[in-house]
Design a protein around this motif. Sequence first.
Motif, PDB file in Angstrom:
ATOM      1  N   THR A 262      11.284 -12.190 -14.718  1.00 20.40           N
ATOM      2  CA  THR A 262      11.428 -13.453 -15.441  1.00 20.40           C
ATOM      3  C   THR A 262      11.078 -13.241 -16.906  1.00 20.40           C
ATOM      4  OG1 THR A 262      10.749 -15.775 -15.551  1.00 20.40           O
ATOM      5  CG2 THR A 262       9.083 -14.212 -14.830  1.00 20.40           C
TER       6      THR A 262
ATOM      7  N   ALA B 170       8.974 -15.990  -6.237  1.00 18.62           N
ATOM      8  CA  ALA B 170      10.383 -16.121  -6.595  1.00 18.62           C
ATOM      9  C   ALA B 170      11.186 -14.922  -6.107  1.00 18.62           C
ATOM     10  CB  ALA B 170      10.523 -16.274  -8.104  1.00 18.62           C
TER      11      ALA B 170
ATOM     12  N   ALA C 233      13.881 -20.891  -7.605  1.00 15.50           N
ATOM     13  CA  ALA C 233      13.346 -19.684  -6.981  1.00 15.50           C
ATOM     14  C   ALA C 233      11.833 -19.776  -6.785  1.00 15.50           C
ATOM     15  CB  ALA C 233      13.704 -18.455  -7.819  1.00 15.50           C
ATOM     16  N   GLY C 234      11.130 -20.307  -7.777  1.00 16.18           N
ATOM     17  CA  GLY C 234       9.674 -20.419  -7.652  1.00 16.18           C
ATOM     18  C   GLY C 234       9.237 -21.376  -6.565  1.00 16.18           C
TER      19      GLY C 234
ATOM     20  N   TYR D  22      12.545  -9.189  -9.041  1.00 16.03           N
ATOM     21  CA  TYR D  22      12.796 -10.416  -9.800  1.00 16.03           C
ATOM     22  C   TYR D  22      12.015 -10.295 -11.088  1.00 16.03           C
ATOM     23  CZ  TYR D  22      13.064 -15.375 -11.022  1.00 16.03           C
ATOM     24  OH  TYR D  22      13.287 -16.570 -11.670  1.00 16.03           O
TER      25      TYR D  22
END
Length: 302
Positions: free
Chosen positions: A134, A114, A282-283, A132
């Motif tokens: 999460t 991501a 994103a993933g 990034y």
Amino acid sequence: MSEALVAGLELGGTKCLALLGRGQVICDRIVVPTTSPADTLGQLETQLRLWFQHEPFAAIGIGSFGPLALDRTRPDYGFITNTPKPGWADTEVAGRFGAAFGVPVGFETDVTAAALAEHRWGAAQGMTSSVYLTIGTGIGGGAIVNGRPLRGFLHPEMGHVRVRREAGDSFSGICPFHGDCLEGLASGPAIAARSGRRAQDIPSDDPVWRPVAGALAEIVAMLILTLSPERIAIGGGVGCGQPHLLSLIRARVATMLADYVADMDINALERIIDTPCLADQAGPLGTLALALAAIEETAGAG
């Protein structure tokens, strides 16, 4: 290079995706449940073969839950290692798909994938370094430095960093390994354990957000001082679902940095700490970015 046809695999705890794409355009995708490695990886390989027979793809990118073995000098490179997910420990992934299709394979954690997608097409385009982060069922982070994923003998495990706690915070934490590490203090399940409510049901002015934001600000300040990222994109169900949380984090980071970094005021932090542009894509797009990076690495090595 961005127009090369590539395949991507996103391996998650409950479901896995197989994708086919050109650049950031997803041409086709399927979803399969995450059951046993033999069944799940077999279904994914079958789908890739169908696509490959119709039009060969140039590379495969795999973003997976971890922990992963990413040191290419070790015999276990390309494996999921000591994951707590039943049946998946010591499962070979990258080598299996590389051997099956004879194309370059990019292999990273799902959160690093991501991060690479945001670097290539999203919030961190044109930047030298970015992170990034999460925040959801767990907390994880991926870092891009000089355009490449950061890793050594281990991929980043930002969610398991021990952080200073807010004064008066007596919550014991829920991480089964570390108790009050970042994930144990500020993940979605940790917020629920603190408050007895799901994060999405808690008002923005509830006091529970203060220790959560404080813990998250600790890791963000640490990342600014160690990796010097130009962008920290905070995503995940909690990260994207609680817009007020970013403001709290920025304010706490400004206090923590205490004017040590020149020009790092709240205005600068609003530019650096932000949400991802690609949101929940994103993933999946990260797997395509990994495939393109694998092609570029192979070309560079040649």
